[in-house]
Write an enzyme that holds these catalytic residues in place. Structure first.
Site, mmCIF file in Angstrom:
data_model
loop_
_atom_site.group_PDB
_atom_site.id
_atom_site.type_symbol
_atom_site.label_atom_id
_atom_site.label_comp_id
_atom_site.label_asym_id
_atom_site.label_seq_id
_atom_site.Cartn_x
_atom_site.Cartn_y
_atom_site.Cartn_z
ATOM 1 N N CYS A 179 1.045 -1.037 0.284
ATOM 2 C CA CYS A 179 -0.469 0.063 -0.075
ATOM 3 C C CYS A 179 0.588 1.296 -0.019
ATOM 4 O O CYS A 179 1.284 1.820 -1.472
ATOM 5 C CB CYS A 179 -0.756 -0.023 1.282
ATOM 6 N N HIS A 213 -3.916 -4.575 0.568
ATOM 7 C CA HIS A 213 -2.975 -5.488 2.205
ATOM 8 C C HIS A 213 -3.374 -7.191 2.313
ATOM 9 O O HIS A 213 -4.638 -7.948 2.127
ATOM 10 C CB HIS A 213 -4.040 -5.084 3.085
ATOM 11 N N GLU A 234 -2.865 -8.641 4.593
ATOM 12 C CA GLU A 234 -2.746 -9.368 6.123
ATOM 13 C C GLU A 234 -3.716 -9.609 6.452
ATOM 14 O O GLU A 234 -4.044 -10.190 7.887
ATOM 15 C CB GLU A 234 -1.882 -8.887 6.715
ATOM 16 N N SER A 261 0.177 -12.686 38.076
ATOM 17 C CA SER A 261 -1.497 -11.838 38.283
ATOM 18 C C SER A 261 -2.684 -13.233 37.579
ATOM 19 O O SER A 261 -4.131 -12.789 37.921
ATOM 20 C CB SER A 261 -2.041 -10.973 37.171
ATOM 21 N N GLY A 262 -1.877 -14.955 37.629
ATOM 22 C CA GLY A 262 -2.869 -15.683 37.170
ATOM 23 C C GLY A 262 -3.596 -16.106 36.021
ATOM 24 O O GLY A 262 -3.853 -16.603 35.136
ATOM 25 N N GLY A 263 -3.317 -14.250 35.401
ATOM 26 C CA GLY A 263 -3.271 -14.738 33.503
ATOM 27 C C GLY A 263 -2.250 -15.593 33.404
ATOM 28 O O GLY A 263 -0.949 -15.511 33.346
ATOM 29 N N VAL A 264 -2.122 -15.668 31.631
ATOM 30 C CA VAL A 264 -1.555 -16.149 30.496
ATOM 31 C C VAL A 264 -0.324 -15.362 30.682
ATOM 32 O O VAL A 264 0.524 -16.566 30.977
ATOM 33 C CB VAL A 264 -1.694 -16.104 29.488
#
Length: 509
Positions: A79, A167, A169, A221-224
Protein backbone atom coordinates in the site's frame (compact mmCIF):
# COMPACT_ATOMS: atom_id res chain seq x y z
CA UNK A 1 21.69 -16.18 14.66
CA UNK A 2 17.88 -16.14 14.29
CA UNK A 3 16.96 -15.25 10.70
CA UNK A 4 14.18 -12.70 10.37
CA UNK A 5 12.02 -10.49 8.22
CA UNK A 6 12.10 -6.78 9.11
CA UNK A 7 8.81 -4.87 8.94
CA UNK A 8 9.10 -1.09 8.73
CA UNK A 9 6.07 0.63 10.22
CA UNK A 10 4.63 3.79 8.64
CA UNK A 11 1.79 4.02 11.17
CA UNK A 12 -0.76 1.66 9.58
CA UNK A 13 -3.40 0.10 11.82
CA UNK A 14 -2.55 -3.20 10.08
CA UNK A 15 1.22 -3.30 10.74
CA UNK A 16 0.99 -5.68 13.70
CA UNK A 17 -1.23 -7.92 11.61
CA UNK A 18 1.51 -8.25 8.96
CA UNK A 19 3.85 -9.39 11.74
CA UNK A 20 1.37 -11.93 13.05
CA UNK A 21 0.73 -13.35 9.55
CA UNK A 22 4.46 -13.76 8.89
CA UNK A 23 4.92 -15.50 12.23
CA UNK A 24 2.02 -17.86 11.46
CA UNK A 25 4.34 -19.16 8.73
CA UNK A 26 6.86 -20.06 11.51
CA UNK A 27 9.10 -17.21 10.35
CA UNK A 28 10.44 -14.74 12.90
CA UNK A 29 9.93 -11.04 12.18
CA UNK A 30 10.40 -7.76 14.01
CA UNK A 31 8.51 -4.47 13.64
CA UNK A 32 10.33 -1.12 13.82
CA UNK A 33 9.44 2.50 13.03
CA UNK A 34 10.51 3.32 9.44
CA UNK A 35 12.86 6.01 10.78
CA UNK A 36 14.48 3.99 13.58
CA UNK A 37 15.34 0.45 12.58
CA UNK A 38 18.45 -1.55 13.53
CA UNK A 39 21.53 -2.08 11.41
CA UNK A 40 20.86 -4.49 8.56
CA UNK A 41 22.96 -7.62 9.14
CA UNK A 42 23.03 -11.14 7.71
CA UNK A 43 20.12 -12.24 9.93
CA UNK A 44 17.73 -10.00 7.92
CA UNK A 45 16.43 -12.05 4.98
CA UNK A 46 13.95 -9.51 3.65
CA UNK A 47 12.04 -6.30 4.42
CA UNK A 48 8.35 -5.37 4.26
CA UNK A 49 7.17 -1.74 4.10
CA UNK A 50 3.78 -1.29 5.80
CA UNK A 51 0.80 0.85 4.85
CA UNK A 52 0.24 4.30 6.34
CA UNK A 53 -2.52 6.80 7.11
CA UNK A 54 -0.39 9.36 5.19
CA UNK A 55 -0.42 10.11 1.47
CA UNK A 56 3.00 10.10 -0.24
CA UNK A 57 2.01 13.55 -1.54
CA UNK A 58 1.69 15.01 1.98
CA UNK A 59 4.34 17.51 2.96
CA UNK A 60 5.14 15.56 6.14
CA UNK A 61 4.83 12.10 4.55
CA UNK A 62 7.22 9.47 5.96
CA UNK A 63 10.38 9.21 3.84
CA UNK A 64 12.41 6.11 4.76
CA UNK A 65 16.08 5.69 3.96
CA UNK A 66 16.10 2.54 1.80
CA UNK A 67 19.70 2.89 0.59
CA UNK A 68 20.88 -0.20 2.51
CA UNK A 69 17.78 -2.23 1.56
CA UNK A 70 16.36 -1.55 -1.90
CA UNK A 71 18.17 -3.56 -4.58
CA UNK A 72 20.27 -5.31 -1.92
CA UNK A 73 17.63 -7.40 -0.11
CA UNK A 74 14.20 -8.77 -1.07
CA UNK A 75 11.73 -5.96 -0.45
CA UNK A 76 7.91 -5.93 -0.43
CA UNK A 77 6.02 -2.62 -0.34
CA UNK A 78 2.42 -2.83 0.90
CA UNK A 79 0.00 0.00 0.00
CA UNK A 80 1.90 3.14 1.16
CA UNK A 81 5.16 1.20 0.68
CA UNK A 82 4.17 0.52 -2.94
CA UNK A 83 3.17 4.13 -3.59
CA UNK A 84 6.33 5.47 -1.93
CA UNK A 85 8.64 3.46 -4.21
CA UNK A 86 6.66 4.50 -7.30
CA UNK A 87 6.42 8.19 -6.33
CA UNK A 88 10.02 8.81 -5.22
CA UNK A 89 11.75 6.85 -7.97
CA UNK A 90 10.23 8.54 -11.01
CA UNK A 91 6.56 7.52 -11.17
CA UNK A 92 3.39 9.43 -10.34
CA UNK A 93 0.87 8.94 -7.51
CA UNK A 94 -2.42 10.87 -7.66
CA UNK A 95 -5.66 10.94 -5.69
CA UNK A 96 -7.88 8.19 -7.08
CA UNK A 97 -11.16 9.15 -8.76
CA UNK A 98 -13.04 7.15 -6.15
CA UNK A 99 -11.58 6.03 -2.84
CA UNK A 100 -10.29 2.50 -3.44
CA UNK A 101 -11.57 0.78 -0.35
CA UNK A 102 -12.94 -2.73 0.14
CA UNK A 103 -12.99 -5.97 -1.80
CA UNK A 104 -11.59 -6.21 -5.33
CA UNK A 105 -10.47 -9.05 -7.60
CA UNK A 106 -7.20 -9.52 -9.47
CA UNK A 107 -8.36 -9.76 -13.09
CA UNK A 108 -4.74 -10.00 -14.28
CA UNK A 109 -1.90 -11.88 -12.56
CA UNK A 110 1.58 -12.49 -13.98
CA UNK A 111 1.61 -16.14 -12.98
CA UNK A 112 5.24 -16.45 -14.04
CA UNK A 113 6.14 -14.05 -11.24
CA UNK A 114 7.31 -15.74 -8.03
CA UNK A 115 5.24 -13.39 -5.82
CA UNK A 116 1.98 -14.78 -7.28
CA UNK A 117 2.96 -18.46 -7.42
CA UNK A 118 0.01 -20.82 -6.69
CA UNK A 119 -2.42 -17.87 -6.60
CA UNK A 120 -5.72 -17.95 -8.48
CA UNK A 121 -6.74 -15.59 -11.28
CA UNK A 122 -9.66 -13.51 -9.98
CA UNK A 123 -8.59 -13.95 -6.35
CA UNK A 124 -10.14 -11.49 -3.89
CA UNK A 125 -7.97 -8.77 -2.33
CA UNK A 126 -8.65 -5.90 0.10
CA UNK A 127 -7.92 -2.32 -0.96
CA UNK A 128 -7.65 0.58 1.50
CA UNK A 129 -6.18 3.75 0.01
CA UNK A 130 -7.19 7.19 -1.24
CA UNK A 131 -4.33 7.55 -3.75
CA UNK A 132 -3.46 5.39 -6.73
CA UNK A 133 -0.27 4.80 -8.74
CA UNK A 134 -1.06 6.60 -11.99
CA UNK A 135 2.29 5.97 -13.71
CA UNK A 136 5.16 3.62 -12.88
CA UNK A 137 8.86 4.46 -13.28
CA UNK A 138 10.56 3.01 -16.39
CA UNK A 139 12.00 -0.22 -15.02
CA UNK A 140 8.86 -1.14 -13.03
CA UNK A 141 6.75 -3.97 -14.46
CA UNK A 142 3.04 -4.51 -13.70
CA UNK A 143 2.45 -8.01 -12.26
CA UNK A 144 -1.22 -7.71 -11.17
CA UNK A 145 -4.26 -5.53 -11.89
CA UNK A 146 -7.91 -5.22 -10.86
CA UNK A 147 -10.74 -3.77 -12.96
CA UNK A 148 -10.17 -0.32 -11.39
CA UNK A 149 -6.51 -0.44 -10.40
CA UNK A 150 -4.13 -1.09 -13.29
CA UNK A 151 -0.98 -0.92 -11.13
CA UNK A 152 -2.25 -3.21 -8.35
CA UNK A 153 1.21 -4.87 -8.08
CA UNK A 154 4.61 -4.38 -9.67
CA UNK A 155 8.18 -5.68 -9.67
CA UNK A 156 11.30 -3.61 -10.23
CA UNK A 157 13.31 -5.30 -12.98
CA UNK A 158 16.82 -6.32 -11.94
CA UNK A 159 15.88 -6.26 -8.22
CA UNK A 160 13.99 -8.55 -5.84
CA UNK A 161 11.74 -5.57 -5.10
CA UNK A 162 7.96 -6.08 -5.24
CA UNK A 163 5.00 -3.92 -4.33
CA UNK A 164 1.24 -4.34 -3.97
CA UNK A 165 -1.52 -1.75 -3.51
CA UNK A 166 -3.70 -4.17 -1.50
CA UNK A 167 -3.35 -5.64 2.01
CA UNK A 168 -2.30 -9.33 2.06
CA UNK A 169 -2.43 -9.46 5.88
CA UNK A 170 -6.19 -8.97 6.29
CA UNK A 171 -8.73 -11.76 6.31
CA UNK A 172 -10.57 -10.37 3.23
CA UNK A 173 -7.52 -10.99 1.00
CA UNK A 174 -8.31 -14.66 0.60
CA UNK A 175 -4.88 -15.79 -0.65
CA UNK A 176 -2.86 -13.23 1.29
CA UNK A 177 -1.10 -15.92 3.33
CA UNK A 178 0.08 -17.59 0.11
CA UNK A 179 1.48 -14.28 -1.16
CA UNK A 180 3.36 -13.64 2.10
CA UNK A 181 4.68 -17.22 2.01
CA UNK A 182 5.85 -16.73 -1.58
CA UNK A 183 7.73 -13.62 -0.51
CA UNK A 184 9.18 -14.86 2.78
CA UNK A 185 9.97 -18.45 1.82
CA UNK A 186 10.58 -18.53 -1.94
CA UNK A 187 11.98 -15.04 -2.47
CA UNK A 188 13.69 -14.37 0.91
CA UNK A 189 14.66 -18.02 1.52
CA UNK A 190 13.40 -18.21 5.13
CA UNK A 191 13.47 -21.72 6.64
CA UNK A 192 10.17 -21.65 8.61
CA UNK A 193 11.86 -23.01 11.72
CA UNK A 194 10.59 -20.48 14.30
CA UNK A 195 8.20 -22.64 16.37
CA UNK A 196 7.03 -22.63 20.01
CA UNK A 197 9.49 -25.47 20.67
CA UNK A 198 12.43 -23.57 19.16
CA UNK A 199 11.40 -20.41 21.05
CA UNK A 200 11.36 -22.32 24.36
CA UNK A 201 14.79 -23.90 23.73
CA UNK A 202 16.38 -20.59 22.72
CA UNK A 203 14.73 -18.56 25.50
CA UNK A 204 15.55 -21.02 28.31
CA UNK A 205 19.20 -21.12 27.14
CA UNK A 206 19.33 -17.30 26.99
CA UNK A 207 17.74 -16.97 30.45
CA UNK A 208 20.26 -19.43 31.95
CA UNK A 209 23.15 -17.45 30.45
CA UNK A 210 21.72 -14.07 31.44
CA UNK A 211 20.59 -14.87 34.99
CA UNK A 212 23.17 -17.43 36.10
CA UNK A 213 22.68 -18.07 39.84
CA UNK A 214 20.89 -14.76 40.43
CA UNK A 215 17.55 -14.67 42.23
CA UNK A 216 14.47 -13.43 40.36
CA UNK A 217 11.08 -12.24 41.61
CA UNK A 218 7.94 -12.29 39.43
CA UNK A 219 4.51 -10.79 40.06
CA UNK A 220 1.93 -13.41 39.12
CA UNK A 221 -1.58 -12.32 38.16
CA UNK A 222 -3.10 -15.70 37.32
CA UNK A 223 -3.25 -14.59 33.68
CA UNK A 224 -1.69 -16.26 30.66
CA UNK A 225 1.33 -13.96 30.26
CA UNK A 226 2.66 -14.08 33.81
CA UNK A 227 1.99 -17.85 34.04
CA UNK A 228 3.94 -18.64 30.86
CA UNK A 229 6.74 -16.26 31.91
CA UNK A 230 6.88 -18.03 35.29
CA UNK A 231 7.13 -21.52 33.80
CA UNK A 232 9.84 -20.46 31.32
CA UNK A 233 11.87 -18.86 34.12
CA UNK A 234 11.36 -21.91 36.34
CA UNK A 235 12.75 -24.15 33.58
CA UNK A 236 15.80 -21.90 33.38
CA UNK A 237 16.58 -21.14 37.04
CA UNK A 238 14.38 -23.45 39.16
CA UNK A 239 14.25 -22.52 42.85
CA UNK A 240 15.93 -19.17 42.25
CA UNK A 241 12.56 -17.87 41.04
CA UNK A 242 10.02 -16.61 43.60
CA UNK A 243 6.53 -15.63 42.45
CA UNK A 244 4.30 -13.22 44.38
CA UNK A 245 0.52 -13.18 43.90
CA UNK A 246 -1.21 -10.20 45.53
CA UNK A 247 -4.91 -10.23 46.43
CA UNK A 248 -5.83 -6.58 45.90
CA UNK A 249 -9.48 -7.14 46.85
CA UNK A 250 -10.46 -6.53 43.22
CA UNK A 251 -10.12 -10.08 41.87
CA UNK A 252 -12.98 -12.28 40.71
CA UNK A 253 -14.95 -14.34 43.22
CA UNK A 254 -12.69 -16.97 44.89
CA UNK A 255 -9.95 -16.18 42.35
CA UNK A 256 -7.14 -15.75 44.89
CA UNK A 257 -7.66 -19.24 46.32
CA UNK A 258 -8.29 -20.99 42.98
CA UNK A 259 -5.24 -19.45 41.27
CA UNK A 260 -2.93 -20.33 44.17
CA UNK A 261 -4.34 -23.85 44.08
CA UNK A 262 -3.71 -24.21 40.34
CA UNK A 263 -0.04 -23.22 40.73
CA UNK A 264 0.63 -25.77 43.49
CA UNK A 265 1.32 -28.74 41.22
CA UNK A 266 3.39 -26.70 38.71
CA UNK A 267 6.46 -26.61 40.94
CA UNK A 268 6.42 -22.80 41.14
CA UNK A 269 7.42 -21.19 44.42
CA UNK A 270 4.41 -18.89 44.95
CA UNK A 271 3.77 -16.55 47.89
CA UNK A 272 0.15 -15.38 48.26
CA UNK A 273 -0.40 -11.98 49.92
CA UNK A 274 -3.80 -10.89 51.23
CA UNK A 275 -3.76 -7.09 50.91
CA UNK A 276 -7.48 -6.47 50.32
CA UNK A 277 -8.00 -4.02 53.15
CA UNK A 278 -5.10 -1.74 52.18
CA UNK A 279 -6.44 -1.35 48.61
CA UNK A 280 -10.03 -0.79 49.76
CA UNK A 281 -8.95 1.82 52.33
CA UNK A 282 -6.83 3.74 49.81
CA UNK A 283 -9.54 3.68 47.12
CA UNK A 284 -12.22 5.07 49.44
CA UNK A 285 -14.07 7.98 47.81
CA UNK A 286 -12.00 7.91 44.57
CA UNK A 287 -14.15 8.00 41.41
CA UNK A 288 -11.73 9.18 38.70
CA UNK A 289 -10.67 6.13 36.60
CA UNK A 290 -7.06 7.21 36.19
CA UNK A 291 -6.93 8.10 39.90
CA UNK A 292 -8.08 4.58 40.75
CA UNK A 293 -5.52 3.05 38.38
CA UNK A 294 -2.70 5.06 39.95
CA UNK A 295 -3.66 4.09 43.50
CA UNK A 296 -3.98 0.41 42.56
CA UNK A 297 -0.61 0.52 40.78
CA UNK A 298 1.07 2.35 43.65
CA UNK A 299 -0.35 0.01 46.30
CA UNK A 300 0.69 -3.03 44.28
CA UNK A 301 4.25 -1.68 44.10
CA UNK A 302 4.30 -1.08 47.86
CA UNK A 303 2.93 -4.53 48.75
CA UNK A 304 5.11 -6.30 46.19
CA UNK A 305 8.20 -4.38 47.30
CA UNK A 306 7.60 -5.26 50.95
CA UNK A 307 7.23 -8.98 50.15
CA UNK A 308 10.18 -9.02 47.73
CA UNK A 309 12.45 -7.52 50.39
CA UNK A 310 11.81 -10.57 52.56
CA UNK A 311 13.65 -12.61 49.91
CA UNK A 312 17.39 -12.22 50.26
CA UNK A 313 19.66 -11.09 47.39
CA UNK A 314 17.07 -10.65 44.63
CA UNK A 315 18.67 -9.02 41.56
CA UNK A 316 16.01 -9.27 38.84
CA UNK A 317 12.36 -8.38 38.42
CA UNK A 318 10.58 -10.55 35.82
CA UNK A 319 7.62 -9.12 33.90
CA UNK A 320 5.11 -10.64 31.49
CA UNK A 321 5.50 -7.84 28.92
CA UNK A 322 4.43 -8.98 25.44
CA UNK A 323 5.33 -7.69 21.97
CA UNK A 324 2.35 -5.33 21.39
CA UNK A 325 3.38 -3.41 24.56
CA UNK A 326 6.92 -3.07 23.15
CA UNK A 327 5.71 -1.96 19.70
CA UNK A 328 3.32 0.53 21.32
CA UNK A 329 6.15 2.17 23.25
CA UNK A 330 8.30 2.73 20.13
CA UNK A 331 5.57 3.29 17.53
CA UNK A 332 5.95 5.74 14.66
CA UNK A 333 3.60 8.19 16.35
CA UNK A 334 5.30 7.75 19.73
CA UNK A 335 3.57 6.07 22.65
CA UNK A 336 -0.20 6.54 22.65
CA UNK A 337 -1.13 9.79 24.33
CA UNK A 338 -3.14 7.96 26.95
CA UNK A 339 -1.53 4.59 27.57
CA UNK A 340 -3.46 3.33 30.56
CA UNK A 341 -1.31 3.19 33.64
CA UNK A 342 -1.82 -0.48 34.43
CA UNK A 343 0.54 -1.97 31.83
CA UNK A 344 2.73 -4.24 33.93
CA UNK A 345 4.07 -2.69 37.10
CA UNK A 346 5.60 0.63 36.07
CA UNK A 347 7.96 2.10 38.63
CA UNK A 348 8.85 -1.18 40.35
CA UNK A 349 12.36 -1.73 38.90
CA UNK A 350 13.46 1.81 39.85
CA UNK A 351 11.99 1.62 43.35
CA UNK A 352 13.52 -1.78 44.05
CA UNK A 353 16.79 -1.10 42.21
CA UNK A 354 16.37 -4.28 40.17
CA UNK A 355 17.27 -5.25 36.62
CA UNK A 356 14.32 -6.31 34.43
CA UNK A 357 13.92 -9.59 32.53
CA UNK A 358 11.01 -9.99 30.08
CA UNK A 359 11.00 -13.49 28.56
CA UNK A 360 7.87 -12.89 26.43
CA UNK A 361 8.61 -9.45 25.00
CA UNK A 362 8.95 -10.85 21.46
CA UNK A 363 5.59 -12.68 21.43
CA UNK A 364 2.06 -11.75 20.45
CA UNK A 365 -0.76 -12.94 22.75
CA UNK A 366 -1.74 -15.93 20.59
CA UNK A 367 1.94 -16.97 20.44
CA UNK A 368 2.17 -16.83 24.26
CA UNK A 369 -0.69 -19.33 24.38
CA UNK A 370 1.02 -21.62 21.84
CA UNK A 371 4.25 -21.51 23.86
CA UNK A 372 2.23 -22.26 27.00
CA UNK A 373 0.70 -25.29 25.30
CA UNK A 374 4.17 -26.53 24.31
CA UNK A 375 5.18 -26.11 28.00
CA UNK A 376 2.22 -28.38 28.95
CA UNK A 377 0.53 -25.67 31.01
CA UNK A 378 -3.06 -26.64 31.90
CA UNK A 379 -5.67 -25.55 29.30
CA UNK A 380 -7.81 -23.86 31.97
CA UNK A 381 -4.91 -21.49 32.76
CA UNK A 382 -3.99 -20.90 29.10
CA UNK A 383 -7.59 -20.38 28.05
CA UNK A 384 -8.36 -17.74 30.67
CA UNK A 385 -9.78 -14.51 29.35
CA UNK A 386 -7.57 -11.43 29.73
CA UNK A 387 -8.36 -9.54 32.92
CA UNK A 388 -7.40 -5.89 33.50
CA UNK A 389 -4.52 -5.13 35.87
CA UNK A 390 -6.69 -2.94 38.13
CA UNK A 391 -9.28 -5.74 38.18
CA UNK A 392 -12.83 -4.97 39.27
CA UNK A 393 -11.64 -1.52 40.38
CA UNK A 394 -12.24 -0.23 36.85
CA UNK A 395 -15.44 -2.24 36.38
CA UNK A 396 -17.05 -0.39 39.29
CA UNK A 397 -17.87 2.91 37.59
CA UNK A 398 -17.81 4.93 40.82
CA UNK A 399 -15.92 4.79 44.10
CA UNK A 400 -14.88 1.31 45.23
CA UNK A 401 -16.35 -0.18 48.43
CA UNK A 402 -16.22 -3.76 49.76
CA UNK A 403 -20.01 -4.00 49.26
CA UNK A 404 -19.77 -2.95 45.58
CA UNK A 405 -16.95 -5.46 45.09
CA UNK A 406 -19.16 -8.19 46.60
CA UNK A 407 -22.11 -7.31 44.34
CA UNK A 408 -19.90 -7.26 41.23
CA UNK A 409 -18.09 -10.49 42.13
CA UNK A 410 -21.41 -12.32 42.52
CA UNK A 411 -22.82 -11.01 39.22
CA UNK A 412 -19.54 -11.66 37.39
CA UNK A 413 -19.37 -15.25 38.70
CA UNK A 414 -22.89 -15.97 37.40
CA UNK A 415 -21.99 -14.55 33.95
CA UNK A 416 -18.59 -16.29 33.59
CA UNK A 417 -19.83 -19.64 34.98
CA UNK A 418 -22.81 -19.37 32.64
CA UNK A 419 -20.51 -18.93 29.64
CA UNK A 420 -18.66 -22.08 30.68
CA UNK A 421 -21.85 -24.10 31.24
CA UNK A 422 -23.24 -23.11 27.85
CA UNK A 423 -19.88 -23.89 26.14
CA UNK A 424 -19.55 -20.25 25.09
CA UNK A 425 -16.47 -19.32 27.14
CA UNK A 426 -13.91 -20.31 24.49
CA UNK A 427 -15.84 -18.43 21.78
CA UNK A 428 -15.27 -15.18 23.69
CA UNK A 429 -11.98 -13.25 23.94
CA UNK A 430 -12.93 -11.35 27.08
CA UNK A 431 -16.06 -11.04 29.18
CA UNK A 432 -17.05 -9.26 32.35
CA UNK A 433 -19.67 -7.28 34.19
CA UNK A 434 -19.65 -3.52 34.80
CA UNK A 435 -21.37 -2.07 37.89
CA UNK A 436 -22.88 1.22 36.72
CA UNK A 437 -23.27 4.39 38.83
CA UNK A 438 -26.97 4.22 37.98
CA UNK A 439 -29.93 3.05 40.01
CA UNK A 440 -33.27 2.15 38.51
CA UNK A 441 -36.77 1.43 39.73
CA UNK A 442 -37.89 -2.19 39.79
CA UNK A 443 -40.52 -4.43 41.31
CA UNK A 444 -39.68 -7.53 43.35
CA UNK A 445 -42.66 -9.34 44.79
CA UNK A 446 -45.03 -6.63 45.97
CA UNK A 447 -42.24 -4.17 46.68
CA UNK A 448 -40.80 -1.39 44.58
CA UNK A 449 -36.98 -1.44 44.52
CA UNK A 450 -34.41 1.21 43.68
CA UNK A 451 -31.21 -0.71 43.02
CA UNK A 452 -28.13 -1.02 40.82
CA UNK A 453 -27.78 -1.63 37.09
CA UNK A 454 -25.05 -3.90 35.67
CA UNK A 455 -23.87 -4.16 32.06
CA UNK A 456 -22.64 -7.46 30.63
CA UNK A 457 -19.74 -7.20 28.16
CA UNK A 458 -18.44 -9.96 25.86
CA UNK A 459 -16.12 -9.34 22.90
CA UNK A 460 -14.26 -11.27 20.22
CA UNK A 461 -10.71 -10.25 19.33
CA UNK A 462 -7.31 -11.71 18.49
CA UNK A 463 -5.08 -9.26 20.34
CA UNK A 464 -7.32 -6.65 21.96
CA UNK A 465 -6.35 -3.96 19.40
CA UNK A 466 -9.82 -4.18 17.83
CA UNK A 467 -12.86 -6.09 19.10
CA UNK A 468 -16.41 -6.96 18.08
CA UNK A 469 -19.25 -7.58 20.53
CA UNK A 470 -20.33 -11.23 20.66
CA UNK A 471 -23.82 -12.19 19.52
CA UNK A 472 -24.65 -14.29 22.57
CA UNK A 473 -27.91 -16.31 22.33
CA UNK A 474 -31.00 -14.47 23.60
CA UNK A 475 -31.91 -17.53 25.69
CA UNK A 476 -28.53 -17.37 27.42
CA UNK A 477 -28.78 -13.62 28.10
CA UNK A 478 -32.33 -14.05 29.43
CA UNK A 479 -31.23 -16.81 31.81
CA UNK A 480 -28.17 -14.89 33.07
CA UNK A 481 -30.15 -11.67 33.55
CA UNK A 482 -32.83 -13.53 35.50
CA UNK A 483 -30.27 -15.33 37.65
CA UNK A 484 -28.31 -12.16 38.50
CA UNK A 485 -31.45 -10.22 39.46
CA UNK A 486 -32.82 -13.09 41.56
CA UNK A 487 -29.58 -14.08 43.30
CA UNK A 488 -27.55 -10.89 43.72
CA UNK A 489 -28.99 -8.56 46.34
CA UNK A 490 -28.52 -4.98 45.15
CA UNK A 491 -29.11 -5.49 41.40
CA UNK A 492 -32.49 -5.14 39.72
CA UNK A 493 -31.57 -4.46 36.07
CA UNK A 494 -29.17 -6.07 33.56
CA UNK A 495 -28.19 -4.62 30.15
CA UNK A 496 -25.91 -6.00 27.38
CA UNK A 497 -23.22 -3.82 25.79
CA UNK A 498 -23.29 -4.07 21.97
CA UNK A 499 -20.44 -1.63 21.19
CA UNK A 500 -17.36 -2.65 19.19
CA UNK A 501 -13.78 -1.38 19.46
CA UNK A 502 -13.28 1.12 17.93
CA UNK A 503 -14.99 3.43 18.75
CA UNK A 504 -15.71 1.93 22.19
CA UNK A 505 -13.01 0.30 24.33
CA UNK A 506 -13.29 -3.21 25.81
CA UNK A 507 -13.30 -1.93 29.38
CA UNK A 508 -15.56 0.99 30.34
CA UNK A 509 -12.87 2.83 32.33
Amino acid sequence: MQEKILILDFGSQYTQLIGRRVRELNIYCEIYPYNNYPKIDESVKGVILSGSPFSVRDENAPKPDLSKIKGKLPLLGVCYGAQYMAHYFGGEVLPSDSREYGRANLGFIDQENELFKKMTLGTQVWMSHGDTIERLPENYKIIASTADVKNAAYKIEGETTYAIQFHPEVYHTTEGKQLLQNFAVDICGCKQDWTPKSFIETTVAELKAKLGDDKVVLGLSGGVDSTVAGVLLHQAIGKNLTCIFVDNGLLRKNEFESVLDSYKDMGLNVIGVDAKQKFWDDLKGITDPEGKRKIIGRDFIEVFDEEAHKIKEVKWLAQGTIYPDVIESVSVNGPSATIKSHHNVGGLPEKMNLKVVEPLNLLFKDEVRRVGKALNIKPELLGRHPFPGPGLGIRILSDVTPEKVRILQEADAIFINGLREWNLYDDVWQAGVMLLPVQSVGVMGDERTYENVVALRAVMSTDGMTADWVHLPYEFLAKISNEIINKVRGINRVVYDISSKPPATIEWE
